[in-house]
Design a protein around this motif. Structure first.
Motif, PDB file in Angstrom:
ATOM      1  N   PRO A 170      40.075  38.674 132.714  1.00 15.39           N
ATOM      2  CA  PRO A 170      38.835  37.575 132.604  1.00 15.39           C
ATOM      3  C   PRO A 170      38.329  37.530 131.210  1.00 15.39           C
ATOM      4  O   PRO A 170      37.814  36.446 131.301  1.00 15.39           O
ATOM      5  N   GLY A 171      38.440  38.424 130.706  1.00 19.89           N
ATOM      6  CA  GLY A 171      38.287  38.699 128.991  1.00 19.89           C
ATOM      7  C   GLY A 171      38.807  37.454 128.543  1.00 19.89           C
ATOM      8  O   GLY A 171      37.961  37.158 127.682  1.00 19.89           O
ATOM      9  N   ASP A 172      39.417  36.557 128.324  1.00 24.77           N
ATOM     10  CA  ASP A 172      40.783  36.466 128.014  1.00 24.77           C
ATOM     11  C   ASP A 172      39.370  34.476 127.416  1.00 24.77           C
ATOM     12  O   ASP A 172      39.965  34.167 126.620  1.00 24.77           O
ATOM     13  N   VAL A 173      38.489  34.506 128.542  1.00 26.26           N
ATOM     14  CA  VAL A 173      38.077  33.039 128.327  1.00 26.26           C
ATOM     15  C   VAL A 173      36.961  33.399 128.494  1.00 26.26           C
ATOM     16  O   VAL A 173      36.115  33.451 129.553  1.00 26.26           O
ATOM     17  N   GLY A 174      35.990  33.737 127.359  1.00 26.95           N
ATOM     18  CA  GLY A 174      34.665  34.005 127.714  1.00 26.95           C
ATOM     19  C   GLY A 174      33.803  33.526 126.736  1.00 26.95           C
ATOM     20  O   GLY A 174      32.301  34.095 126.754  1.00 26.95           O
TER      21      GLY A 174
END
Length: 185
Positions: A170-174
């Motif tokens: 979830p945090g890889d693209v944010g």
């Protein structure tokens, strides 16, 4: 998470083209030190120079131009001054900051030792993660890529990098993309 290019059917990077000061020295480094086969050489018309291609695996190539009237590199503008763990990573807008070759992450130590044995100055092994500094002291489950940096004879920053996990958390693209207005110039 949809990761399919719906506009163009791209198959990867065909080649990246850089400029060198000495084609013989470049061939000696990329073919002789790094083992990349030289696959195509071109003498440009009208005395404009040369264009040589090296096989980097996976159907991809690295190319170099040699121009008799090319300006010299300006470290800190055309390319980074040092390898990242030794100082600066900054280079100018529209410059090529570095080229990264994909390697198996478990072979990073072996490859570092090989480069050092060949007389190449190599930075420390970096285990990139999402911590505040972006680097973990060791290889953990949070590390997404392991890498090491070195420079070619013209100062091109080269990286050997190996993904250690799928980039699907979830945090890889944010992060919100910054704009030209956010620059400090």
């Amino acid at each position: 998470m949809d990761r399919i290019n719906t506009e163009f059917e791209l198959r990867g990077v065909n080649h990246v083209a850089l400029v060198c000061a000495d084609m013989r020295r470049t061939v000696d480094f990329y073919q002789g030190v790094l083992g990349m086969p030289l696959i195509k050489t071109i003498e440009l018309p009208n005395g404009w120079g040369q264009h040589f291609f090296f096989d980097v695996g996976g159907g991809n190539a690295l190319a170099f131009f040699w121009f008799p009237d090319a300006p010299d590199a300006v470290p800190g503008i055309s390319n980074p001054k040092t390898v990242p763990d030794q100082g600066e990573l900054v280079s100018a807008v529209a410059s090529m900051n570095h080229i990264a070759f994909d390697v198996a992450p478990e072979r990073i130590e072996e490859y570092r030792d090989k480069l050092v044995a060949k007389g190449v100055e190599v930075g420390m092994i970096l285990n990139h993660d999402d911590s505040d500094f972006g680097v973990a002291p060791g290889w953990t489950e949070d590390v997404y890529v392991r890498s090491l940096y070195f420079k070619d004879p013209d100062g091109v920053l080269v990286e050997f990098a190996g993904w250690t996990r799928a980039l699907d958390r979830p945090g890889d693209v944010g992060h919100e993309p910054r704009t030209a207005a956010d620059r400090n110039v």
